[in-house]
Write a protein that holds these residues in place. Structure first.
Motif, PDB file in Angstrom:
ATOM      1  N   THR A  76      37.400  31.148  40.961  1.00  0.00           N
ATOM      2  CA  THR A  76      37.306  31.791  42.274  1.00  0.00           C
ATOM      3  C   THR A  76      36.936  33.257  42.058  1.00  0.00           C
ATOM      4  O   THR A  76      37.697  34.007  41.434  1.00  0.00           O
ATOM      5  N   LYS A 106      42.839  31.492  46.969  1.00  0.00           N
ATOM      6  CA  LYS A 106      42.497  32.899  46.841  1.00  0.00           C
ATOM      7  C   LYS A 106      43.509  33.761  47.597  1.00  0.00           C
ATOM      8  O   LYS A 106      43.838  33.477  48.749  1.00  0.00           O
ATOM      9  N   ALA A 137      36.201  37.196  43.007  1.00  0.00           N
ATOM     10  CA  ALA A 137      36.823  38.186  43.896  1.00  0.00           C
ATOM     11  C   ALA A 137      35.826  39.267  44.273  1.00  0.00           C
ATOM     12  O   ALA A 137      34.903  39.568  43.510  1.00  0.00           O
ATOM     13  N   GLY A 194      41.801  33.143  41.450  1.00  0.00           N
ATOM     14  CA  GLY A 194      41.689  33.905  42.694  1.00  0.00           C
ATOM     15  C   GLY A 194      42.977  34.561  43.133  1.00  0.00           C
ATOM     16  O   GLY A 194      43.064  35.077  44.259  1.00  0.00           O
ATOM     17  N   ASP A 216      39.337  42.759  47.255  1.00  0.00           N
ATOM     18  CA  ASP A 216      40.402  41.834  46.857  1.00  0.00           C
ATOM     19  C   ASP A 216      41.362  42.476  45.871  1.00  0.00           C
ATOM     20  O   ASP A 216      40.954  43.204  44.952  1.00  0.00           O
TER      21      ASP A 216
END
Length: 552
Positions: free
Chosen positions: A176, A69, A178, A94, A183
């Protein structure tokens, strides 16, 4: 009081981009709808194919390159229909995508790779040499440079992204997620007028919000009709996907609203016209230099462009003269919008029905924003008075990467972004952008907007293109407006033409706006890929010319 939007406020979901595009329950078009189409090869992606390819690529990133990420994937490529799947595959894993101009030199690319902290680089085969050199300079391993597009390395020295999609054992990886307002989804680089480009940090929420804001304005949901819908509408995409205008207005808008995006790797006038004719394109996002070509170039007469319902111009001011010239020649209506990299980008657009009622305006504000014009003393000015535009909303960026000073100078504590653009709003809430703060010419205390003079010059039959800058005159201790002009085909670049243009313009402008700095004929006007005139290049040329003259 700050102005607020008149458009309906379509709810902005509090989710990341992947969920926004691919986990929605309200999609109005089928999974097998072709969204991205290459008119040169007839290769295409349906909605379902984009999704499946992105998931496979995202899994491959995790399996092959140990993607985590917040890792940054750089993209160094002309427009390609593989770009959306790679973009959202990066998000699935990510990651953050950082698109770079394929016209960059090795050193320019290396700067962006280093500044963004890129972990890998995607390009196309013709750009591999420069990509590998730049990657090497910043420590990106050669096996983390891969290609997209129709061409593959016959000797297998560089991976094609499809091989990253098909990694054995990758099926065990999961998406993944966010945090939408924290983010980053993109790191786009804004060129600015001086120094290195700045990394603009755009969150998932920024892009989700702006996509919904554009939909509110463009999708015909209001009392006026005619906006593009997913049913049969085709958008022509030549604007670069590495620029925020193409990234949001083309890639994201088409996927969310179900438009078919006909993708060109770069602008070519003949191809542009031919593709509109052959594929019955209905809508095009353009920039003023393209409008100028369409209104003047003889090759346009060879094609039928009648399928176009409307064009939308952005990236630089669109003048009355260009709007009228295009409509008079091709009967194509053209409206104007406004935005910046820092606002994801679109903040204003003219309603479809108002294109000919408020020519010169960038329209009214999109939903969820407030805006105000401010004096140099940072006091709000009244409607009709000129000031710098400040904007606040969910589409405003998080800040400049590795640049706290630049962030502090542009983002106010209360959330307003100082755009650096000069203009005013009228009593009906229509906004006007007249120039950049740093580009206004100061002649003896008077402000001269270059874009205004350029618009007038573009209307002259003997001028193909023009740019205006200020050149400093020591004797008068002031800047003087100077025009750089590309003469129309068959026109002599001589003193008689200079005199004719000068006298013609003098009759149309106030005394302080006359071209006291003279007229210089050139072969072309330097412009960025988004259509902005590169005035700094002309100022450097003016400086060199003065230095050469002083040596004589």
């Amino acid at each position: 009081m700050p102005s607020e939007s008149k458009y309906p406020s379509i709810p902005i979901p509090d989710i990341d981009l992947w969920a926004f595009l691919f986990e929605r329950k309200d999609k109005s078009f089928p999974d097998d709808k072709v969204i991205y189409f290459d008119p040169y090869t007839s290769r295409s992606y349906t909605y379902a194919q984009v999704k499946s390819t992105a998931i496979e690529f995202g899994k491959g990133l995790k399996a092959l390159w140990d993607w985590k990420k917040g890792d940054v994937l750089a993209l160094y490529t002309p427009n390609c229909i593989d770009t959306p799947a790679v973009t959202w595959g990066c998000h699935w894993a990510g990651g953050i995508l950082s698109p770079a101009n394929p016209g960059y030199t090795v050193d320019e690319l290396a700067f962006q790779l280093k500044d963004s902290g890129a972990k890998a680089l995607i390009t196309q085969l013709p750009f591999v040499k420069a990509a590998k050199e730049a990657a090497s300079k910043v420590g990106i391993p050669e096996d983390r440079v891969a290609v997209i597009g129709d061409h593959r390395d016959p000797e297998g020295r560089v991976k094609h992204f499809t091989s990253i999609r098909n990694i054995s054992g990758a099926t065990r990886y999961r998406r993944t997620k966010a945090k939408p307002d924290e983010d980053l989804a993109f790191l786009v680089y804004s060129s600015g007028t001086t120094g290195h480009p700045k990394g603009v940090m755009l969150t998932h929420k920024n892009i989700v919000a702006n996509t919904m804001m554009i939909k509110a304005a463009e999708a015909g949901n209001l009392s006026w009709k005619g906006g593009p819908s997913g049913e049969g509408d085709k958008l022509l995409a030549f604007l670069p996907f590495f620029h925020i205008y193409g990234l949001t207005c083309l890639i994201h808008q088409s996927m969310y609203s179900g438009f078919q995006l006909v993708v060109m790797p770069k602008f070519d006038l003949d191809d542009f016209c031919r593709i509109i004719q052959e594929h019955k394109v209905t809508f095009a996002y353009v920039v003023p230099p393209v409008v100028l070509l369409l209104s003047k170039h003889p090759t346009v007469d060879k094609y039928d462009l009648s399928s176009i319902k409307m064009m939308n111009s952005g990236a630089a001011p669109l003048t009355h003269e260009l709007v009228h010239a295009l409509h008079n020649r091709l009967k194509i209506p053209i409206k104007q919008g406004y935005g910046l990299s820092e606002t994801s980008p679109t903040t204003h657009t003219q309603p479809w029905s108002d294109w000919n009622k408020t020519i010169g305006s960038v329209g009214t504000m999109l939903p969820y924003q407030t805006a105000k014009y401010m004096s140099p003393e940072e006091k709000e000015v009244a409607p009709g008075e000129v000031g710098e535009l400040w904007i606040k909303g969910p589409n405003v960026f998080k800040g400049y990467l590795n640049n706290p000073e630049g962030t502090a100078n542009s983002l106010m504590p209360d959330g307003y972004f100082k755009t650096g653009d000069i203009g005013y709003q009228d009593k009906d809430g229509n906004f006007y952008i007249t120039d950049r703060v740093k580009e206004l010419i100061k002649y003896k205390g008077f402000q001269v907007p270059p874009a205004e003079l350029e618009g007038k010059l573009a209307a002259h039959t003997k001028i193909a293109d023009a740019a205006v800058i200020g050149v400093y005159d020591k004797e008068q201790a002031t800047e003087l407006p100077r025009a750089y002009i590309v003469p129309a085909a068959g026109i002599e670049a001589n003193e008689a033409t200079t005199a004719e243009i000068t006298q013609w313009l003098n009759k149309q402008v106030a005394n302080h706006k006359k071209l006291r700095g003279g007229i210089i004929f050139v072969d072309e006007i330097p412009k960025s890929v988004s259509g902005k005139i590169l005035r700094r290049v002309l100022k450097e040329k003016a400086k060199r010319d003065e230095e050469a003259k002083a040596k004589l």
